[in-house]
Design a protein around this motif. Structure first.
Motif, PDB file in Angstrom:
ATOM      1  N   SER A  37       0.822  -1.208   0.000  1.00 48.59           N
ATOM      2  CA  SER A  37       0.000   0.000   0.000  1.00 48.59           C
ATOM      3  C   SER A  37       0.855   1.256   0.000  1.00 48.59           C
ATOM      4  N   ARG A  38       1.919   1.233   0.771  1.00 44.61           N
ATOM      5  CA  ARG A  38       2.779   2.408   0.926  1.00 44.61           C
ATOM      6  C   ARG A  38       3.543   2.722  -0.355  1.00 44.61           C
ATOM      7  N   LEU A  39       3.951   1.675  -1.092  1.00 43.58           N
ATOM      8  CA  LEU A  39       4.812   1.842  -2.255  1.00 43.58           C
ATOM      9  C   LEU A  39       4.074   1.745  -3.584  1.00 43.58           C
ATOM     10  N   GLY A  40       2.789   1.435  -3.528  1.00 40.61           N
ATOM     11  CA  GLY A  40       2.029   1.313  -4.772  1.00 40.61           C
ATOM     12  C   GLY A  40       2.396   0.087  -5.578  1.00 40.61           C
ATOM     13  N   LEU A  41       2.739  -1.006  -4.886  1.00 39.83           N
ATOM     14  CA  LEU A  41       3.101  -2.259  -5.538  1.00 39.83           C
ATOM     15  C   LEU A  41       2.079  -3.326  -5.202  1.00 39.83           C
ATOM     16  N   THR A  42       2.113  -4.424  -5.939  1.00 42.94           N
ATOM     17  CA  THR A  42       1.256  -5.545  -5.592  1.00 42.94           C
ATOM     18  C   THR A  42       1.876  -6.305  -4.424  1.00 42.94           C
ATOM     19  N   ALA A  43       1.034  -6.989  -3.662  1.00 46.79           N
ATOM     20  CA  ALA A  43       1.543  -7.771  -2.533  1.00 46.79           C
ATOM     21  C   ALA A  43       2.499  -8.852  -3.018  1.00 46.79           C
ATOM     22  N   ALA A  44       2.207  -9.439  -4.173  1.00 46.70           N
ATOM     23  CA  ALA A  44       3.079 -10.492  -4.714  1.00 46.70           C
ATOM     24  C   ALA A  44       4.459  -9.932  -5.041  1.00 46.70           C
ATOM     25  N   ALA A  45       4.502  -8.727  -5.619  1.00 51.76           N
ATOM     26  CA  ALA A  45       5.788  -8.120  -5.953  1.00 51.76           C
ATOM     27  C   ALA A  45       6.581  -7.810  -4.687  1.00 51.76           C
ATOM     28  N   VAL A  46       5.888  -7.300  -3.678  1.00 53.15           N
ATOM     29  CA  VAL A  46       6.562  -6.985  -2.416  1.00 53.15           C
ATOM     30  C   VAL A  46       7.149  -8.250  -1.797  1.00 53.15           C
ATOM     31  N   ARG A  47       6.393  -9.339  -1.837  1.00 54.14           N
ATOM     32  CA  ARG A  47       6.885 -10.594  -1.241  1.00 54.14           C
ATOM     33  C   ARG A  47       8.126 -11.098  -1.974  1.00 54.14           C
ATOM     34  N   ARG A  48       8.181 -10.921  -3.287  1.00 55.27           N
ATOM     35  CA  ARG A  48       9.378 -11.336  -4.026  1.00 55.27           C
ATOM     36  C   ARG A  48      10.594 -10.532  -3.568  1.00 55.27           C
ATOM     37  N   HIS A  49      10.412  -9.237  -3.405  1.00 54.49           N
ATOM     38  CA  HIS A  49      11.522  -8.405  -2.950  1.00 54.49           C
ATOM     39  C   HIS A  49      11.895  -8.734  -1.508  1.00 54.49           C
ATOM     40  N   LEU A  50      10.920  -9.013  -0.676  1.00 53.82           N
ATOM     41  CA  LEU A  50      11.205  -9.395   0.706  1.00 53.82           C
ATOM     42  C   LEU A  50      11.972 -10.712   0.757  1.00 53.82           C
ATOM     43  N   ASP A  51      11.612 -11.634  -0.131  1.00 54.43           N
ATOM     44  CA  ASP A  51      12.353 -12.905  -0.196  1.00 54.43           C
ATOM     45  C   ASP A  51      13.814 -12.657  -0.565  1.00 54.43           C
ATOM     46  N   SER A  52      14.043 -11.739  -1.507  1.00 56.05           N
ATOM     47  CA  SER A  52      15.412 -11.423  -1.913  1.00 56.05           C
ATOM     48  C   SER A  52      16.185 -10.764  -0.776  1.00 56.05           C
ATOM     49  N   LEU A  53      15.524  -9.854  -0.074  1.00 57.05           N
ATOM     50  CA  LEU A  53      16.169  -9.169   1.041  1.00 57.05           C
ATOM     51  C   LEU A  53      16.463 -10.139   2.180  1.00 57.05           C
ATOM     52  N   ALA A  54      15.538 -11.064   2.416  1.00 60.42           N
ATOM     53  CA  ALA A  54      15.751 -12.060   3.472  1.00 60.42           C
ATOM     54  C   ALA A  54      16.898 -13.000   3.110  1.00 60.42           C
ATOM     55  N   ALA A  55      16.963 -13.396   1.844  1.00 57.90           N
ATOM     56  CA  ALA A  55      18.037 -14.288   1.397  1.00 57.90           C
ATOM     57  C   ALA A  55      19.401 -13.613   1.534  1.00 57.90           C
ATOM     58  N   ALA A  56      19.416 -12.286   1.399  1.00 59.39           N
ATOM     59  CA  ALA A  56      20.665 -11.537   1.547  1.00 59.39           C
ATOM     60  C   ALA A  56      20.970 -11.197   3.003  1.00 59.39           C
ATOM     61  N   GLY A  57      20.082 -11.597   3.904  1.00 59.89           N
ATOM     62  CA  GLY A  57      20.301 -11.332   5.317  1.00 59.89           C
ATOM     63  C   GLY A  57      20.011  -9.903   5.734  1.00 59.89           C
TER      64      GLY A  57
END
Length: 267
Positions: A37-57
């Protein structure tokens, strides 16, 4: 050399991922829905980026804290920056600030004189910040000043919120408040120079017109900087804010004075 299509897509992915991380930095632990909601993205797109950020620690997931009675179903999952995630934003700035404060300390001979020199700088810095907040707080009633301070802090990137806490002494007594800062721009510097936290607490007390009590700080490993603000006319009491459900972060310690003062590097 012109960028290939793959490179353009990769750069765009990184830019959006950085926006997700920056939003968590500015607003504190956030759910995927909040970020979308804050960034104007879809929830699915946000989750993909969160997965990448989590994988990078850089981020980690945790259950969202719920105060009071919890409804049915599993608690919502929120994402918070790890220490590595914070370092990625502030490493260069932190080193410069730490070097400057260490120079201030050493320029007067170090030791107690150096600690006092750093404390004087910290008091001057936060006093100037407090002057900017003073007008906003003077426009509201005393019992609403904690919320006004949280709003002013949030505008400066501290992601502050207020939670009212009932008095443990009497059910009908006015509630105190917990002022929570979910982000601290100087957390890594305050690990080495706790005078920064002490000066900020003093300014809060002056702005709110009451003695406040710092319960937890991000600089000392807590998830949130938490300051207890007693109700008007009430004395701060650790027992009153340590009743079940009253303290929002684990590992809090009201005994800040027991921690060593700064001035030395933790590198």
């Amino acid at each position: 050399m012109p960028a290939t299509a793959a490179e353009v897509l990769l750069d765009g992915h990184r830019a959006t991922r950085d926006r997700v991380a920056r939003s968590i930095l500015d607003h504190g632990p956030s759910s995927a829905a909040d970020l979308a909601s804050r960034l104007g993205l879809t929830a699915a797109a946000v989750r993909r980026h969160l997965d990448s950020l989590a994988a990078a620690g850089l981020v980690e997931s945790r259950e969202q804290r719920v105060y009071g009675s919890r409804g049915r179903g599993r608690p919502a999952k929120v994402f918070a920056l790890t220490e590595s995630g914070r370092d990625a934003f502030y490493q260069a700035y932190d080193q410069l600030a730490a070097d400057a404060l260490r120079w201030i300390s050493e320029s007067v001979g170090g030791g107690p004189a150096g600690e006092e020199a750093v404390a004087a700088f910290a008091r001057a810095r936060f006093a100037k910040q407090g002057q900017r907040y003073q007008g906003s707080l003077e426009q509201v009633a005393a019992e609403q000043r904690a919320e006004a301070l949280a709003e002013a802090l949030s505008a400066d990137g501290y992601a502050a919120t207020v939670r009212r806490v009932p008095s443990a002494a009497a059910a009908k007594a006015p509630a105190g408040a917990q002022l929570c800062q979910h982000h601290c721009p100087v957390a890594h510097i305050a690990e080495q120079f706790p005078q920064l936290c002490e000066a900020e607490t003093e300014v809060f007390s002056q702005l709110l017109g009451t003695h406040v009590q710092r319960l937890a700080t991000i600089a000392h490993g807590d998830g949130v900087c938490t300051t207890y603000v007693p109700a008007s006319g009430a004395a701060p009491s650790p027992a009153a804010v340590r009743e079940p459900g009253a303290v929002p972060t684990a590992g809090t310690s009201p005994n800040e004075s027991a921690r060593p003062r700064g001035g030395t590097s933790h590198d």
